[in-house]
Design a protein around this motif. Sequence first.
Motif, mmCIF file in Angstrom:
data_model
loop_
_atom_site.group_PDB
_atom_site.id
_atom_site.type_symbol
_atom_site.label_atom_id
_atom_site.label_comp_id
_atom_site.label_asym_id
_atom_site.label_seq_id
_atom_site.Cartn_x
_atom_site.Cartn_y
_atom_site.Cartn_z
ATOM 1 N N GLN A 1 0.783 -1.412 0.285
ATOM 2 C CA GLN A 1 0.122 -0.109 0.011
ATOM 3 C C GLN A 1 1.061 1.078 -0.156
ATOM 4 O OE1 GLN A 1 -0.772 -2.068 2.906
ATOM 5 N NE2 GLN A 1 -3.209 -2.383 3.177
ATOM 6 N N PRO A 2 0.536 1.897 -1.029
ATOM 7 C CA PRO A 2 1.849 2.663 -1.467
ATOM 8 C C PRO A 2 1.689 4.178 -0.140
ATOM 9 C CG PRO A 2 0.659 2.655 -3.087
ATOM 10 C CD PRO A 2 0.108 2.066 -2.780
ATOM 11 N N HIS A 3 0.870 4.475 0.101
ATOM 12 C CA HIS A 3 0.293 4.987 0.812
ATOM 13 C C HIS A 3 0.787 5.031 2.142
ATOM 14 C CE1 HIS A 3 -3.392 2.809 0.577
ATOM 15 N NE2 HIS A 3 -3.733 3.156 1.873
ATOM 16 N N PRO B 1 3.631 4.547 4.950
ATOM 17 C CA PRO B 1 5.842 4.529 4.651
ATOM 18 C C PRO B 1 6.443 4.077 4.734
ATOM 19 C CG PRO B 1 4.132 6.366 6.692
ATOM 20 C CD PRO B 1 3.670 5.514 5.935
ATOM 21 N N ARG C 1 -2.544 3.471 10.022
ATOM 22 C CA ARG C 1 -1.906 3.501 9.309
ATOM 23 C C ARG C 1 -0.122 4.648 9.195
ATOM 24 N NH1 ARG C 1 -5.699 1.853 6.253
ATOM 25 N NH2 ARG C 1 -5.048 2.195 4.301
#
Length: 246
Positions: free
Chosen positions: A8-10, A12, A41
């Motif tokens: 999940q690129p969002h 970090p 997240r």
Amino acid sequence: EPPMTRTQPHIPWTAATLTLFPDAFPGMLGTSIIGTAEKNRIWGLETVDIRDFSANKHRNVDDTPAGGGPGMVLKPNIAAAAIDSVARNGRPLIYLTPRGAPLTQKRVRELATGSGVIVFCGRFEGLDQRVIEGRQMEEVSIGDFVLAGGEVAAQAMIEACVRLLPGVLGGAESASEESFEDGLLEYPLYTRPREWEGRSIPEVLLSGDHKRIAQWQLDEKIEITKRRRPDLYEAYRAKGDSHERD
Ligand code: SAM
């Protein structure tokens, strides 16, 4: 359903674990500050079931060791298929094994500043050597003892990394004065009551004299490190000597 292997690129910092026991995750990684950080997240977890990459209908993943000997070995083609299903995203690929380089707080700090880790959890006698070489896996051990599998080791390693990510530790916990941060073990800790079973808190800690307290804490750190971990103490001294020469 295909295994969940996308990153999940969002988020970090993302850990991927490859395991024969996906039910073991998130395990401890779902609780307390680490679990809260995942919900916020700050970090993410992908769990890949190695068995999903088995080539046969019995979902076999292991075979007997070449040359004989006890136990079973994880097959290279299946391990590699599981590894190749995970997007690297600049993450180191780690194989947890008692044969690996001992995990240190220094390595944990490095891993925490990257984009995450991919962790292969071994089982049985271990993994076919050709995958370790062919996929250039970094071999890491969490200590000089033998676990039944890499899952607990993976959780220990990921937990150590995640607690260093920005925003994970609040005011009540801080990483700055902990064991290993300056190459020394931590000083003894005390809290109320002032007297407990005839033992008192060292007077200096109640003095309010911050300079004396800091000196006492440093003396205790040096003393405890010298006594318990002469290896760390020697490294600390050598570092001090080289600073003096600079
Ligand atoms: N035959 C191996 C040896 O002698 O080194 C031990 C295999 S152990 C029973 C099974 C798996 O548990 C290993 O492949 C590894 O993934 C994991 N494991 C066990 N002890 C570990 C440790 N100290 N650090 C990291 N992983 C460990």
